[in-house]
Write a protein that holds these residues in place. Structure first.
Motif, short mmCIF file in Angstrom:
data_model
loop_
_atom_site.label_atom_id
_atom_site.label_comp_id
_atom_site.label_asym_id
_atom_site.label_seq_id
_atom_site.Cartn_x
_atom_site.Cartn_y
_atom_site.Cartn_z
N UNK A 184 0.82 -1.20 0.00
CA UNK A 184 0.00 0.00 0.00
C UNK A 184 0.86 1.26 0.00
N UNK A 185 1.96 1.23 0.75
CA UNK A 185 2.89 2.36 0.82
C UNK A 185 4.27 1.80 0.58
N UNK A 186 4.97 2.34 -0.43
CA UNK A 186 6.23 1.76 -0.87
C UNK A 186 7.30 2.85 -1.01
N UNK A 187 8.36 2.72 -0.22
CA UNK A 187 9.49 3.65 -0.28
C UNK A 187 10.71 2.89 -0.81
N UNK A 188 11.10 3.23 -2.04
CA UNK A 188 12.29 2.64 -2.65
C UNK A 188 13.31 3.72 -3.01
N UNK A 189 13.08 4.92 -2.56
CA UNK A 189 13.91 6.06 -2.95
C UNK A 189 15.32 5.98 -2.35
N UNK A 190 16.23 6.72 -2.99
CA UNK A 190 17.62 6.84 -2.55
C UNK A 190 18.31 5.48 -2.49
N UNK A 191 18.27 4.82 -3.63
CA UNK A 191 18.99 3.57 -3.82
C UNK A 191 19.70 3.61 -5.17
N UNK A 192 19.98 2.45 -5.73
CA UNK A 192 20.68 2.36 -7.02
C UNK A 192 19.86 1.56 -8.03
N UNK A 193 18.53 1.62 -7.93
CA UNK A 193 17.67 0.87 -8.84
C UNK A 193 17.78 1.42 -10.26
N UNK A 194 17.72 0.52 -11.23
CA UNK A 194 17.80 0.90 -12.64
C UNK A 194 16.65 0.24 -13.41
N UNK A 195 16.51 0.61 -14.66
CA UNK A 195 15.54 -0.04 -15.53
C UNK A 195 14.21 0.69 -15.59
N UNK A 196 13.13 -0.08 -15.71
CA UNK A 196 11.80 0.45 -15.99
C UNK A 196 10.88 0.28 -14.79
N UNK A 197 9.97 1.24 -14.62
CA UNK A 197 8.92 1.07 -13.62
C UNK A 197 7.94 0.03 -14.15
N UNK A 198 7.70 -1.06 -13.42
CA UNK A 198 6.83 -2.12 -13.92
C UNK A 198 5.40 -1.65 -14.17
N UNK A 199 4.73 -2.25 -15.14
CA UNK A 199 3.34 -1.91 -15.45
C UNK A 199 2.44 -2.20 -14.24
N UNK A 200 2.79 -3.20 -13.45
CA UNK A 200 1.99 -3.53 -12.26
C UNK A 200 1.91 -2.35 -11.30
N UNK A 201 2.95 -1.54 -11.24
CA UNK A 201 2.93 -0.35 -10.39
C UNK A 201 1.89 0.65 -10.89
N UNK A 202 1.88 0.86 -12.21
CA UNK A 202 0.93 1.82 -12.78
C UNK A 202 -0.50 1.36 -12.55
N UNK A 203 -0.76 0.08 -12.74
CA UNK A 203 -2.10 -0.47 -12.54
C UNK A 203 -2.55 -0.29 -11.09
N UNK A 204 -1.66 -0.56 -10.14
CA UNK A 204 -2.00 -0.43 -8.72
C UNK A 204 -2.19 1.03 -8.31
N UNK A 205 -1.42 1.93 -8.92
CA UNK A 205 -1.59 3.35 -8.63
C UNK A 205 -2.95 3.84 -9.13
#
Length: 453
Positions: free
Chosen positions: A358-379
């Motif tokens: 429900x609440x997801x904090x992934x900021x301030x890391x070294x993640x690369x690539x694409x935001x998954x479509x599942x994220x957009x659907x859930x938003x």
């Protein structure tokens, strides 16, 4: 009057008889005792005389209550001790004194529960210190002190309370260390000493308490390591122990690494935030009964156990502000309400299974690539209510730019390797909206849209 009667009885016996000699000896002993009681009367005996008309409270317990009243007072505006009147006749402390509960044992009333201070939150608590006499209530099962300004050390004599199952004195001003003598409280189920000024190490004996279920020592100045906690006893020769399920040591100065012996598998609540722990968090990967886990603001390193994301019933997973590294491996859609992995050194792509939070904090890391479509659907469905991915190295936001996101949903993807879409609304302190091209190229990411405004 008692002395005169004894003397008269001695004079009435015929002289020269054996009975006369025995009676004289008895009379003399009686006279000595009466004289002593007449000339030397202790406060305990006086208190017993004062209350004997209405109370059968044991003299020892009555003396302890007097010591409590002498050592502790109400803070200004408080009225807790107004009912503790030792001067009035016909008063039964077990019935009339606030916070005192007794039971009858062998013809005497014995104190079994002391709840010192107001029960209602917000009312003035107590001042003073914990008197050592508290350790002389052999039948006491619960001792609690309301939030206030009680200061000084925890008396070592409390280790004598073999029947104690609850000791609570949070939000006061206790100082010194937790006495080693408390290790003898084998029946203790709840120890709550949060928000004081306690220092020193946690006594190692605490970990062997067979009945301990709830341990809260947060917001103190404790040092050293977590003691070893016994797991549930699987032996058939002894009954199983009541397992520890709540461990809160947040906001101290504890150090060391997490070991399996430090963390019993029965834990449902574990908070170690804001300490100085180091090393791997692999040991928590076996605590599959957890409902709340907070290891934030430490110096943990290494990878996150993938098993954590599959714990049934886990609602809070807070691992932020550490030095955790490696990829985040999630094997199935998470059902965790709050996942905070921010401010670490995590790498790789963002797992689509994290969209179940429900609440997801992934900021301030070294993640690369694409935001998954599942994220957009859930938003768009508002099942993912907050998504923070700023300060990473993402190079493709997918369909986020064309998504219809409800105004109640929070999204922030600033400072990545692509200009953020208008749906990204971040705190003003975020500054640059995208990473400079040179920072993205360091990781081999080449996007024409890299830059900053």
């Amino acid at each position: 009057m008692g002395i005169t009667r004894a003397a008269a009885a001695a004079a009435a016996v015929a002289p020269g008889s054996w009975e006369l000699q025995q009676h004289r000896r008895h009379s003399l002993r009686l006279m000595v005792v009466l004289i002593i009681l007449t000339l030397i009367r202790s406060p305990l005996l006086e208190a017993q005389d004062t209350l004997q008309l209405a109370s059968n409270l044991h003299p020892t317990d009555l003396g302890v209550l007097r010591a409590v009243k002498n050592a502790m007072t109400d803070l200004p505006g408080g009225t807790f001790f107004s009912s503790w009147d030792f001067s009035a006749t016909g008063i039964d402390p077990c019935q009339m004194f606030a916070g005192v509960v007794c039971i009858n044992i062998q013809g005497f009333s014995r104190v079994t529960l002391l709840s010192l201070g107001p029960e209602e939150a917000g009312l003035p608590g107590l001042n003073g210190t914990l008197p050592p006499e508290l350790g002389y209530l052999p039948f006491l099962t619960q001792l609690s002190i309301s939030p206030g300004a009680v200061s000084g050390p925890i008396p070592r004599s409390l280790g004598r309370l073999r029947n104690l199952n609850l000791f609570s004195c949070s939000q006061n001003l206790l100082t010194g260390s937790i006495p080693q003598s408390l290790a003898g409280l084998q029946k203790l189920q709840v120890l709550q000493l949060s928000n004081n000024k306690l220092a020193g190490a946690i006594p190692s004996g605490i970990g062997s308490w067979p009945s301990l279920e709830f341990l809260v020592l947060s917001d103190n100045r404790l040092t050293g390591t977590i003691p070893m906690f016994s797991s549930s006893n699987s032996s058939t020769s002894t009954p199983p122990r009541a397992a520890l399920n709540h461990l809160d040591l947040r906001n101290n100065e504890l150090t060391g690494e997490l070991m399996s012996d430090n963390l019993p598998s029965s834990l449902e609540f574990l908070s170690l935030t804001k300490n100085q722990f180091t090393g791997s968090i692999a040991a928590v990967g076996n605590l599959n009964k957890l409902k709340y886990l907070d290891l934030s603001f430490n110096q943990f390193s290494g990878e996150i156990p993938s098993s954590l994301f599959g714990f049934v019933g886990l609602s809070y997973l807070l691992l932020n502000r550490n030095q955790l590294s490696g990829p985040v491996i999630v094997n199935a859609e998470v059902t965790i309400k709050v996942v905070d992995l921010s401010f670490n050194l995590l790498v790789g792509s963002v797992s689509p299974f994290l969209a179940g939070a429900q609440i997801l904090y992934l900021n301030n890391n070294l993640f690369m690539g694409t935001i998954p479509q599942e994220f957009v659907t859930s938003l768009e469905a508002s099942t993912l209510q907050s998504l923070y991915l700023q300060n990473n190295y993402l190079s493709n936001f997918g369909d986020l730019g064309t998504a219809s996101i409800p105004p109640t949903v929070a999204v922030c993807v600033q400072y990545n390797c692509e200009l953020p879409p208008p749906q990204s609304i971040c705190p003003e302190s975020q500054g640059f909206v995208a990473r400079p091209l040179t920072e993205c190229q360091v990781l081999g990411i080449k996007q024409n849209s890299c830059g900053h405004i």
